[in-house]
Motif scaffolding. Structure first.
Motif, PDB file in Angstrom:
ATOM      1  N   ILE A 441       0.703  -1.132  -0.142  1.00  0.00           N
ATOM      2  CA  ILE A 441       0.034   0.106  -0.054  1.00  0.00           C
ATOM      3  C   ILE A 441       0.886   1.431   0.001  1.00  0.00           C
ATOM      4  CG2 ILE A 441      -1.723   1.249   1.348  1.00  0.00           C
ATOM      5  CD1 ILE A 441      -2.848  -1.465   2.384  1.00  0.00           C
ATOM      6  N   LYS A 442       1.833   1.213   0.811  1.00  0.00           N
ATOM      7  CA  LYS A 442       2.830   2.465   0.655  1.00  0.00           C
ATOM      8  C   LYS A 442       3.691   2.476  -0.385  1.00  0.00           C
ATOM      9  CE  LYS A 442       5.292   3.001   4.697  1.00  0.00           C
ATOM     10  NZ  LYS A 442       6.185   2.527   5.568  1.00  0.00           N
ATOM     11  N   PHE A 443       3.923   1.392  -1.106  1.00  0.00           N
ATOM     12  CA  PHE A 443       4.392   1.674  -2.549  1.00  0.00           C
ATOM     13  C   PHE A 443       3.355   2.015  -3.679  1.00  0.00           C
ATOM     14  CE2 PHE A 443       5.147  -0.489  -6.653  1.00  0.00           C
ATOM     15  CZ  PHE A 443       6.561  -0.345  -6.687  1.00  0.00           C
ATOM     16  N   GLY A 444       2.223   1.720  -3.511  1.00  0.00           N
ATOM     17  CA  GLY A 444       1.140   2.209  -4.502  1.00  0.00           C
ATOM     18  C   GLY A 444       1.116   3.706  -4.189  1.00  0.00           C
ATOM     19  N   ARG A 445       0.988   4.282  -2.897  1.00  0.00           N
ATOM     20  CA  ARG A 445       0.884   5.718  -2.531  1.00  0.00           C
ATOM     21  C   ARG A 445       1.974   6.465  -3.203  1.00  0.00           C
ATOM     22  NH1 ARG A 445      -0.204   4.933   3.947  1.00  0.00           N
ATOM     23  NH2 ARG A 445      -2.517   5.040   3.865  1.00  0.00           N
ATOM     24  N   LYS A 446       3.241   5.978  -3.120  1.00  0.00           N
ATOM     25  CA  LYS A 446       4.197   6.597  -3.660  1.00  0.00           C
ATOM     26  C   LYS A 446       4.384   6.758  -5.423  1.00  0.00           C
ATOM     27  CE  LYS A 446       6.627   6.947   0.245  1.00  0.00           C
ATOM     28  NZ  LYS A 446       6.727   8.441   0.889  1.00  0.00           N
ATOM     29  N   ILE A 447       3.724   5.567  -5.834  1.00  0.00           N
ATOM     30  CA  ILE A 447       3.696   5.572  -7.455  1.00  0.00           C
ATOM     31  C   ILE A 447       2.713   6.450  -7.718  1.00  0.00           C
ATOM     32  CG2 ILE A 447       2.810   4.087  -9.297  1.00  0.00           C
ATOM     33  CD1 ILE A 447       5.595   3.356  -8.379  1.00  0.00           C
ATOM     34  N   ILE A 448       1.544   6.719  -7.084  1.00  0.00           N
ATOM     35  CA  ILE A 448       0.555   7.477  -7.557  1.00  0.00           C
ATOM     36  C   ILE A 448       1.036   8.915  -7.348  1.00  0.00           C
ATOM     37  CG2 ILE A 448      -1.690   8.717  -7.065  1.00  0.00           C
ATOM     38  CD1 ILE A 448      -2.537   5.865  -6.090  1.00  0.00           C
ATOM     39  N   ASN A 449       1.886   9.271  -6.663  1.00  0.00           N
ATOM     40  CA  ASN A 449       2.587  10.583  -6.355  1.00  0.00           C
ATOM     41  C   ASN A 449       3.710  10.842  -7.191  1.00  0.00           C
ATOM     42  OD1 ASN A 449       0.629  11.853  -4.634  1.00  0.00           O
ATOM     43  ND2 ASN A 449       1.550  10.504  -3.046  1.00  0.00           N
ATOM     44  N   GLY A 450       4.256  10.141  -8.127  1.00  0.00           N
ATOM     45  CA  GLY A 450       5.335  10.102  -8.880  1.00  0.00           C
ATOM     46  C   GLY A 450       6.707   9.664  -8.215  1.00  0.00           C
ATOM     47  N   TYR A 451       6.786   8.805  -7.387  1.00  0.00           N
ATOM     48  CA  TYR A 451       7.838   8.311  -6.454  1.00  0.00           C
ATOM     49  C   TYR A 451       7.769   6.729  -6.488  1.00  0.00           C
ATOM     50  CZ  TYR A 451       8.658  12.935  -4.826  1.00  0.00           C
ATOM     51  OH  TYR A 451       8.804  14.508  -4.832  1.00  0.00           O
ATOM     52  N   LEU A 452       9.250   6.196  -6.510  1.00  0.00           N
ATOM     53  CA  LEU A 452       9.517   4.716  -6.350  1.00  0.00           C
ATOM     54  C   LEU A 452      10.032   4.741  -5.047  1.00  0.00           C
ATOM     55  CD1 LEU A 452       9.402   1.817  -7.882  1.00  0.00           C
ATOM     56  CD2 LEU A 452      11.587   2.370  -8.787  1.00  0.00           C
ATOM     57  N   LEU A 453       9.411   3.686  -4.369  1.00  0.00           N
ATOM     58  CA  LEU A 453      10.107   3.790  -3.026  1.00  0.00           C
ATOM     59  C   LEU A 453      11.125   2.673  -3.034  1.00  0.00           C
ATOM     60  CD1 LEU A 453       9.674   3.966   0.078  1.00  0.00           C
ATOM     61  CD2 LEU A 453       8.155   1.562   0.067  1.00  0.00           C
ATOM     62  N   PHE A 454      12.388   3.116  -2.450  1.00  0.00           N
ATOM     63  CA  PHE A 454      13.473   2.335  -2.508  1.00  0.00           C
ATOM     64  C   PHE A 454      14.148   2.473  -1.112  1.00  0.00           C
ATOM     65  CE2 PHE A 454      18.238   1.746  -3.321  1.00  0.00           C
ATOM     66  CZ  PHE A 454      17.918   0.320  -3.980  1.00  0.00           C
ATOM     67  N   GLY A 455      13.838   1.633   0.028  1.00  0.00           N
ATOM     68  CA  GLY A 455      14.342   1.885   1.339  1.00  0.00           C
ATOM     69  C   GLY A 455      13.909   3.039   1.742  1.00  0.00           C
ATOM     70  N   PRO A 456      15.138   3.698   2.232  1.00  0.00           N
ATOM     71  CA  PRO A 456      14.749   5.137   2.961  1.00  0.00           C
ATOM     72  C   PRO A 456      14.695   6.091   2.065  1.00  0.00           C
ATOM     73  CG  PRO A 456      17.345   4.623   3.177  1.00  0.00           C
ATOM     74  CD  PRO A 456      16.466   3.402   2.396  1.00  0.00           C
ATOM     75  N   PHE A 457      14.587   5.937   0.621  1.00  0.00           N
ATOM     76  CA  PHE A 457      14.385   6.961  -0.425  1.00  0.00           C
ATOM     77  C   PHE A 457      13.390   6.837  -1.272  1.00  0.00           C
ATOM     78  CE2 PHE A 457      19.129   6.380   0.799  1.00  0.00           C
ATOM     79  CZ  PHE A 457      19.599   7.836   1.019  1.00  0.00           C
ATOM     80  N   ASP A 458      13.025   7.833  -1.863  1.00  0.00           N
ATOM     81  CA  ASP A 458      11.836   7.776  -2.756  1.00  0.00           C
ATOM     82  C   ASP A 458      12.525   8.446  -3.906  1.00  0.00           C
ATOM     83  OD1 ASP A 458      10.078   6.887  -0.895  1.00  0.00           O
ATOM     84  OD2 ASP A 458       9.212   9.115  -0.336  1.00  0.00           O
ATOM     85  N   ILE A 459      12.525   7.421  -5.183  1.00  0.00           N
ATOM     86  CA  ILE A 459      13.123   8.001  -6.227  1.00  0.00           C
ATOM     87  C   ILE A 459      11.830   8.700  -7.292  1.00  0.00           C
ATOM     88  CG2 ILE A 459      14.065   7.139  -8.452  1.00  0.00           C
ATOM     89  CD1 ILE A 459      15.169   4.840  -7.074  1.00  0.00           C
ATOM     90  N   ASP A 460      12.344   9.766  -7.806  1.00  0.00           N
ATOM     91  CA  ASP A 460      11.573  10.969  -8.247  1.00  0.00           C
ATOM     92  C   ASP A 460      11.340  10.205  -9.678  1.00  0.00           C
ATOM     93  OD1 ASP A 460       9.938  12.579  -9.477  1.00  0.00           O
ATOM     94  OD2 ASP A 460      10.853  14.395  -8.507  1.00  0.00           O
ATOM     95  N   LEU A 461      10.217   9.500 -10.362  1.00  0.00           N
ATOM     96  CA  LEU A 461       9.986   9.204 -11.595  1.00  0.00           C
ATOM     97  C   LEU A 461       9.880  10.263 -12.646  1.00  0.00           C
ATOM     98  CD1 LEU A 461       7.297   6.449 -10.782  1.00  0.00           C
ATOM     99  CD2 LEU A 461       9.654   5.892 -11.140  1.00  0.00           C
ATOM    100  N   ARG A 462       9.598  11.540 -12.174  1.00  0.00           N
ATOM    101  CA  ARG A 462       9.571  12.547 -13.212  1.00  0.00           C
ATOM    102  C   ARG A 462      10.857  13.003 -13.598  1.00  0.00           C
ATOM    103  NH1 ARG A 462       5.742  15.205  -8.754  1.00  0.00           N
ATOM    104  NH2 ARG A 462       7.419  14.155  -7.404  1.00  0.00           N
ATOM    105  N   SER A 463      12.040  12.620 -12.796  1.00  0.00           N
ATOM    106  CA  SER A 463      13.191  13.183 -13.276  1.00  0.00           C
ATOM    107  C   SER A 463      13.998  12.159 -14.319  1.00  0.00           C
ATOM    108  CB  SER A 463      14.077  13.365 -11.948  1.00  0.00           C
ATOM    109  OG  SER A 463      14.328  12.052 -11.222  1.00  0.00           O
TER     110      SER A 463
END
Length: 829
Positions: A441-463
């Motif tokens: 669920i946390k992973f899905g929240r991040k994806i909707i907002n444009g981020y990919l969860l990677f441990g303590p970091f959220d990778i910005d998919l827009r970049s």
């Protein structure tokens, strides 16, 4: 968890079993179901059958009989000592006519409803009472009745006639019944304190428990399954709004019929059936009307489709105040049948219609699954001394709400949990942990907002990848630390490389949180990047994630900037988000441009500016959670204001200027599925402002001779017939109007949405002689365009067409036309 299970085993020995009664009521002659018949027992319990004549309820003790009454039929009493799990009750029609309330009208029900509407203000507790306060207990579960499921193992043959070869053994129903006999599929409980101080109603959640989750899904707590009040003009079921059967003009949309007379709280009431006569997807149900004050004493609201959704409101009469107060709410979703699709949660989820017209399809065990929610009021106090704190917060989740001890739940539950409910907590806690559902669920929240969860970091998919005419393909990597890294400190940044301009870009920033409830962060950043000239960005705007952002592709005029930024972002002002920042920038236009100011030619320049930006959403509803503030119900209008001021003689600042930008957004959704949108935006600059920081009002058309060469992807609010760098302004005002019609199914999987669009903008530029290098026009006579959007024709893709007219119309007809593709990714957000 083991201690909880042990406690349940010990305490369950003293629990009393619930008596479950279910069946169906039919006409004795035609054998057709009788909707909304009244069912009562000798111990004072009363309920009604649903629209299909079915009933199901649980009682703490065994009644001896059930009495069923229905207008125009003989009452019937049946014994419950028969060893049956399901009762079929046949009622016999009678010849005498029900003595209805005496009114002088062709339809007596219409006259009663007219008086109910007339007395709405006097009978609505939120209008009549100045204050009230109560605690509530709410339990929501997803489950099925084990007795409804056959639960046998089926043998499937390759040839259903000869049965000579077994294809496979189907044990899904057997397994499902085995599971549902022991536990529910999902269970959540909530204890809240409701406070009302006219006109505000606030919910404070003091306890919440969600099976399988260490931390609740806070978004679910904000879902409006059914309206709190039945007196509002619009009634809400599963976040979808319908015209109320007692709205001021309801008599034109609904038909009414008196079904019965009975009593509630020793007051006479008349039972009126209502049904929407305009829309097959409209409400139907029952209204129990007090014949003395014409208040609603009970209400049953129903929607029938692929899903059958029912909301029941029960009231208690308060004699001192002469008002019926809501004391219990029930909400239920079960699978139904319909030849038309059904949407819930405000259109976020759509269920397909039944394909088989014969109705002979075999029902799977999962078809008996239903969602049920019940809220019961306790400790009611009216017209007392209530003072609401933090009135801008509609739902306040206490920090310890998710960590309540078992003693808290034993004290606040209306009834003790049965064996299946207790086991649900134990099993789902283990299952959710095993399958890492919370992490998903946390992973899905991040994806909707444009981020990919990677441990303590959220990778910005827009970049990761983008394209424009100056940089070409832009490859990058960026992100931000998340709560696993720290809840009070964050680091963010990105790096990117343009394959065409062969240059690297950077950003690095950090911030620290100094206020949790207000979501206040203080931070700073360094940026070396490029930006589109004359573009207007509000600092409070969230950077929206798009799979494909079409407009920047065709932009070729940028300026490079090296910027140091210090800022404070906060939500401390109610219903707002604001940013306060100070920036220092070194700017170099990446095109042929010179700014002539005070006899000096500037190719490069520096700016030191202070900025204040605020977004105000006065009608939205907000939820305060331990993790921050959530806007869980977005409402309109929405206002944005931004003020920018250069700081003279500070850090080699070259120019003295001011800019003010404002925006108003309004959106209205209609009950028939249509939607209107209005956008008003304006900007005004004063002083020495170079072209890089003026306004271009979002053009989105290529400078090509052939209309086919100009086909690109349409933007959301851009001017599709305005060419890039065609107009610049130092002040402007823009108006956009949109009206979208309900999606129409033309063919299978082809359901376009027709939107009519009109855009207009006026502007002017001061001191045009200062800007050397680009040829441009001004908008003093305005620019007008209108068009049609056929969105979501197939898999999100559509087609749009726009036409430019008015004083700035071009001489060639073809140059005033713009044909674009559109793409809409509808996530229901």
């Amino acid at each position: 968890m083991k201690q909880l299970f042990l406690w349940f085993l010990l305490s369950s020995l003293s629990l009393h079993a619930q008596i479950q009664v279910n069946g169906i009521i039919k006409d004795g002659d035609s054998k057709k179901p009788l909707p909304f018949a009244t069912i009562s027992t000798e111990i004072g319990f009363s309920t009604v059958a649903d629209v299909d004549g079915k009933f199901y309820f649980s009682l703490p003790s065994q009644p001896e009989t059930l009495t069923i009454t229905y207008v125009g039929y003989e009452a019937k009493t049946i014994s419950l000592f028969e060893t049956k799990s399901f009762f079929t009750v046949l009622l016999s029609p009678k010849t005498d006519v029900l003595k209805e309330v005496v009114v002088t009208n062709e339809n007596p029900a219409n006259a009663i409803i007219a008086k109910v509407i007339q007395q709405k203000e006097a009978n609505n507790p939120q209008k009549k009472l100045s204050t009230f306060q109560f605690k509530s207990y709410n339990k929501l579960l997803v489950t099925a009745h084990p007795d409804s499921i056959v639960g046998k193992i089926d043998t499937l043959y390759t040839d259903a006639v000869t049965k000579d070869k077994i294809a496979k053994i189907d044990s899904s129903d057997y397994k499902f019944k085995k599971i549902i006999t022991k536990q529910h599929l999902f269970l959540t409980e909530k204890v809240s304190l409701f406070q009302f101080e006219k006109p505000l109603l606030k919910e404070t959640i003091i306890g919440t428990k969600m099976a399988g989750f260490k931390e609740p899904i806070y978004e679910l707590l904000g879902f409006s399954l059914q309206s709190f009040s039945v007196y509002d003009e619009k009634y809400e079921l599963s976040e979808t709004k319908y015209k109320s059967p007692i709205a001021y003009r309801a008599l034109k949309e609904y038909r009414y019929k008196i079904l019965d007379t009975t009593s509630i709280n020793n007051r006479p009431v008349v039972v009126i059936y209502f049904k929407n006569k305009i829309s097959t997807k409209g409400l139907e149900g029952l209204l129990y009307i007090d014949t003395q004050n014409y208040a609603v004493a009970k209400a049953v609201m129903r929607i029938r489709g692929v899903l059958d959704i029912t909301g029941i409101h029960e009231f208690r009469y308060l004699p001192t105040e002469n008002v019926w107060f809501p004391i219990r709410k029930n909400f239920k979703i079960v699978k139904g049948k319909s030849k038309e699709p059904t949407t819930i949660l405000g259109g976020r989820i759509e269920f397909a219609a039944e394909d088989d017209d014969t109705g002979t399809n075999k029902r799977n065990a999962s078809d008996f699954t239903y969602l049920s929610s019940e809220m019961q009021v306790v400790n009611l106090e009216v017209n007392n001394d209530v003072k609401i704190k933090k009135s801008s917060i509609t739902i306040d989740v206490k920090s310890n709400a998710n960590n309540r001890e078992n003693s808290f739940w034993r004290q606040n539950r209306i009834d003790s949990l049965d064996t299946r409910s207790e086991r649900t907590y134990v099993v789902l806690d283990s299952l959710v942990t095993k399958q890492k559902i919370e992490k998903k669920i946390k992973f899905g929240r991040k994806i909707i907002n444009g981020y990919l969860l990677f441990g303590p970091f959220d990778i910005d998919l827009r970049s990761l990848l983008s394209y424009n005419n100056y940089e070409g393909f832009r490859l990058g990597l960026g992100g931000i630390t998340n709560e696993q890294f720290s809840k009070v400190f964050r680091i963010e940044g990105y790096t990117a490389y343009g394959l065409k301009d062969e240059a690297f870009k950077y950003n690095l920033g950090t911030a620290i949180r100094i206020g949790n409830a207000s979501s206040t962060w203080v931070g700073g950043s360094y940026t070396d990047d490029v930006r589109e000239i004359a573009s207007t960005n509000f600092a409070t705007d969230k950077r929206v994630f798009k799979l494909y952002d079409p407009r920047p592709i065709n932009i070729s005029t940028f300026y490079s900037h090296i910027t140091w930024r210090g800022y404070i972002e906060t939500k401390i002002i109610p219903k707002t988000e604001s940013v306060w920042q100070l920036t220092y920038s070194e700017i170099s236009p990446l095109f042929n441009y010179t700014f002539d100011y005070n006899g000096k030619m500037y190719r490069d320049f520096t700016m030191t500016t202070a900025l204040f930006s605020i977004q105000w959403n006065p009608l939205s509803n907000y939820m305060q959670t331990p993790n921050g503030r959530i806007e869980y119900e977005k409402r309109f209008p929405r206002f944005a204001l931004q003020f920018t001021k250069s700081i003279p003689h500070f850090l080699n600042n070259d120019f003295d200027f001011s800019k003010i930008d404002a925006r108003i957004e309004y959106e209205k959704k209609y009950l028939n599925g249509q939607k209107s949108e209005v956008l008003v935006q304006a900007g005004y600059s004063l002083g020495a402002v170079p072209l890089t920081h003026l306004y271009n009002t979002s053009p989105n058309n290529l400078t090509k001779d052939n209309i086919m060469q100009r086909i690109t992807i349409a933007g959301k609010n851009s001017f599709e017939t305005m060419y890039f760098n065609e107009f610049f302004s130092s002040e402007f005002v823009m108006l956009q109007l949109k009206h979208g019609f309900k999606r129409v199914e033309l063919f299978s999987k082809v359901k376009p949405s027709l939107v009519l669009v009109t855009r207009m903008v006026w502007g002017n530029i001061k001191n045009p002689e200062r800007h050397i290098g680009l040829d441009y026009k001004t908008l003093d006579q305005g620019l007008f365009e209108s068009g049609i959007e056929l969105n979501q024709i197939y898999k999100g893709f559509g087609l749009t067409g726009f036409y430019r007219y008015g004083p700035n119309q071009l001489s060639r007809l073809e140059d005033n036309l713009a044909v674009k593709l559109s793409f809409v990714l509808d996530l229901g957000l």
